[in-house]
Structures are given as C-alpha cells and as structure tokens.
Design a protein around this motif. Structure first.
Motif, PDB file in Angstrom:
ATOM      1  N   LEU A 265      -7.328   3.566  -2.635  1.00 41.07           N
ATOM      2  CA  LEU A 265      -5.967   3.137  -2.312  1.00 41.07           C
ATOM      3  C   LEU A 265      -5.111   2.999  -3.561  1.00 41.07           C
ATOM      4  O   LEU A 265      -5.630   2.668  -4.637  1.00 41.07           O
ATOM      5  CB  LEU A 265      -6.040   1.767  -1.622  1.00 41.07           C
ATOM      6  N   ARG A 266      -3.828   3.274  -3.400  1.00 42.35           N
ATOM      7  CA  ARG A 266      -2.881   2.939  -4.472  1.00 42.35           C
ATOM      8  C   ARG A 266      -1.921   1.894  -3.936  1.00 42.35           C
ATOM      9  O   ARG A 266      -1.416   2.024  -2.817  1.00 42.35           O
ATOM     10  CB  ARG A 266      -2.115   4.169  -4.951  1.00 42.35           C
TER      11      ARG A 266
ATOM     12  N   CYS B 229       0.846  -1.204   0.000  1.00 37.91           N
ATOM     13  CA  CYS B 229       0.000   0.000   0.000  1.00 37.91           C
ATOM     14  C   CYS B 229       0.883   1.256   0.000  1.00 37.91           C
ATOM     15  O   CYS B 229       1.665   1.473   0.922  1.00 37.91           O
ATOM     16  CB  CYS B 229      -0.923  -0.011   1.222  1.00 37.91           C
TER      17      CYS B 229
ATOM     18  N   PHE C 219      -7.253  -0.296   5.599  1.00 40.87           N
ATOM     19  CA  PHE C 219      -5.921  -0.482   5.016  1.00 40.87           C
ATOM     20  C   PHE C 219      -4.938   0.489   5.639  1.00 40.87           C
ATOM     21  O   PHE C 219      -5.294   1.609   5.999  1.00 40.87           O
ATOM     22  CB  PHE C 219      -5.985  -0.263   3.506  1.00 40.87           C
TER      23      PHE C 219
ATOM     24  N   GLN D  76     -12.377   3.456   1.384  1.00 42.94           N
ATOM     25  CA  GLN D  76     -11.052   4.034   1.134  1.00 42.94           C
ATOM     26  C   GLN D  76     -10.683   3.865  -0.338  1.00 42.94           C
ATOM     27  O   GLN D  76     -11.011   2.845  -0.955  1.00 42.94           O
ATOM     28  CB  GLN D  76      -9.988   3.309   1.975  1.00 42.94           C
TER      29      GLN D  76
ATOM     30  N   HIS E 210      -0.462   4.545  -0.863  1.00 45.79           N
ATOM     31  CA  HIS E 210      -1.203   5.786  -0.628  1.00 45.79           C
ATOM     32  C   HIS E 210      -2.643   5.430  -0.295  1.00 45.79           C
ATOM     33  O   HIS E 210      -3.182   4.473  -0.844  1.00 45.79           O
ATOM     34  CB  HIS E 210      -1.155   6.631  -1.914  1.00 45.79           C
ATOM     35  N   LYS E 211      -3.249   6.200   0.606  1.00 50.34           N
ATOM     36  CA  LYS E 211      -4.664   5.934   0.914  1.00 50.34           C
ATOM     37  C   LYS E 211      -5.368   7.252   1.190  1.00 50.34           C
ATOM     38  O   LYS E 211      -4.777   8.173   1.760  1.00 50.34           O
ATOM     39  CB  LYS E 211      -4.795   4.989   2.111  1.00 50.34           C
TER      40      LYS E 211
ATOM     41  N   SER F  13      -4.778   1.522  -8.788  1.00 52.64           N
ATOM     42  CA  SER F  13      -5.664   2.289  -7.903  1.00 52.64           C
ATOM     43  C   SER F  13      -6.948   1.501  -7.703  1.00 52.64           C
ATOM     44  O   SER F  13      -7.509   0.968  -8.663  1.00 52.64           O
ATOM     45  CB  SER F  13      -5.992   3.645  -8.532  1.00 52.64           C
TER      46      SER F  13
ATOM     47  N   LEU G  11      -0.878   2.250   5.275  1.00 57.01           N
ATOM     48  CA  LEU G  11       0.268   2.509   4.411  1.00 57.01           C
ATOM     49  C   LEU G  11       1.398   1.547   4.716  1.00 57.01           C
ATOM     50  O   LEU G  11       1.575   1.159   5.868  1.00 57.01           O
ATOM     51  CB  LEU G  11       0.808   3.921   4.670  1.00 57.01           C
TER      52      LEU G  11
END
Ligand SMILES: [Zn+2]
Length: 248
Positions: free
Chosen positions: A23-24, A10, A51, A21, A12-13, A34, A53
């Motif tokens: 998320l990337r 993970c 989630f 959420q 980015h969120k 994404s 990071l």
C-alpha cells in the motif's frame, strides 16, 4: 524497532500475495509512505478488513530503511467516504486527487499543507461540493504547495500585470503570456484572462458562488492538464475520466 502512529490516506494498493497487500499512503508528517500489510486479506486479520483506496486510516507501522517497505502492525479505518463512492463524477474526482498526490509527492518527505488539502478535497466531495470546484481548488493549492503554480496575473515573459481579456498560456514560459510576448515553447494555447483569474481565486482559497459554466471548466481543465503534463511528462491515468465527467 520503532513503532510510528500516524493518520494516513490510502493512495494506491496492490495485492502482494493471496493474503497480503502493498500500500501507499499519504501522511502529514512523513509524506508518501509505502507499506506491506501482511495477512490483510485474511478473514481474521489485525486490520479487520482489506485496505481500500481513498479511505482515511489511523496506522501503526514499523518504519524501515528508505527504499524498503514499512510493516503495518495495526490499522483502524477512520473514514471511508461512502457517499462519494456511490457517485461516479465525485468518485472520479477523488481518484484524480489521490493519483495527483501519489504522482507528485516525493517518498518519505512531507509537503507543507498537502495532507490537509487532500483530506479537505475528500471531505468536500463527500459533502456534495461540486467536483469541478473541489478539484480546481485542490489542484491550485497543491501546485502552489509543490512550487509549481504558474503565473496567473502577470506575463511570464515581461512580468507585467496582464490586462487584455485574451492571452496565451505556456507552462514553460511561466504561465500567462501577453499576446505580444511570443512564447518560446511550442505547446502554448490561447486562454481567457477570466480563466486564469478563477484559478488565482481558487489558489487563494475562494470558492465560486454559482455553478461554473462549461467553457470555463473546460479551459481551466486544459490549463491544469498542461501543468501536470509539463511537470510529470505524462498525463495522470484518471485525467481522461475527469475531463469527461467535469466538462460535459
Ligand atoms: Zn508580456
């Protein structure tokens, strides 16, 4: 509908609503993806917990068209790297590495070796390998994987092997420069050949046997910061904190 299963870190969120959420993640096969995790912040969700990071997950997602969010249907947290989260310099280093991948990696395309380099850096930080060594090793190999590693042992202008102990560095001129080969770019700075040699060794997979001294870490940091600024045309958000923690 095609379900895809993949390991993923993970990067980015953001909260999408009260309960969901966006998320990337970075994955070995699809690079940066994404996703939306509907209901991930609910007490009872298919994801067990929101989630976080930097954690490593085993994901099942429904792949959507490029440019739209994939839908996560299931996720299991495989590793959460709890020890590095309890130590500020190591946590900053991990955030920097994740942000580096998030900013440099193209969406939906794998970058050869980058997933392994990311996970390896997180594992090293978790195991207590010093943050400067871990970040420099990651950055040199990640820049090489992306095709952005500057010339370190030869002059960017005349292409001859560098011999002098004191050189210049200019990303736009290719990297290392002999003092007599004038840089075209204005943003050049003096560097010691020893700093460039250290980066070349990191890129080859070597790790230092002793603690690196502050002038060396500061100069290597300056070189990598120049590379990132040149290619992204800005600095990473975590770069300031990284400089504070690894060069003090
Ligand atoms: Zn030259």
């Amino acid at each position: 509908m095609q379900f895809q299963r993949t390991p993923a870190v993970c990067l980015h969120k953001v909260d999408f609503s009260e309960t969901s959420q966006v998320l990337r993640f970075f994955t070995p096969e699809s690079g940066k993806i994404s996703c939306i995790a509907k209901g991930s912040k609910r007490k009872k969700s298919a994801f067990l917990a929101p989630f976080e990071l930097l954690s490593l997950y085993d994901l099942i997602r429904i792949e959507k068209r490029p440019g739209t969010l994939d839908i996560l249907t299931k996720a299991e947290r495989v590793r959460s790297f709890t020890r590095l989260r309890a130590d500020w310099p190591r946590y900053v280093a991990a955030c920097y590495v994740a942000e580096f991948v998030d900013e440099f990696a193209p969406e939906g395309q794998p970058v050869d070796g980058l997933y392994e380099q990311l996970v390896h850096a997180l594992e090293r930080l978790e195991a207590g390998v010093p943050a400067p060594d871990t970040v420099f090793s990651f950055e040199s190999q990640a820049l090489a994987a992306l095709g952005y590693l500057p010339r370190l042992r030869e002059c960017g202008v005349c292409r001859k092997a560098t011999v002098r102990p004191d050189l210049y560095f200019s990303v736009r001129d290719g990297g290392a420069l002999d003092p007599e080969c004038r840089p075209k770019e204005e943003r050049w700075f003096p560097v010691r050949r020893a700093s460039l040699e250290s980066i070349a060794r990191f890129a080859a997979g070597d790790m230092p046997k002793e603690t690196m001294k502050r002038p060396l870490t500061a100069e290597i940091r300056q070189i990598f910061d120049a590379c990132v600024r040149f290619h992204l045309e800005r600095e990473l958000k975590s770069a300031k904190y990284l400089r504070e923690t690894i060069t003090c």
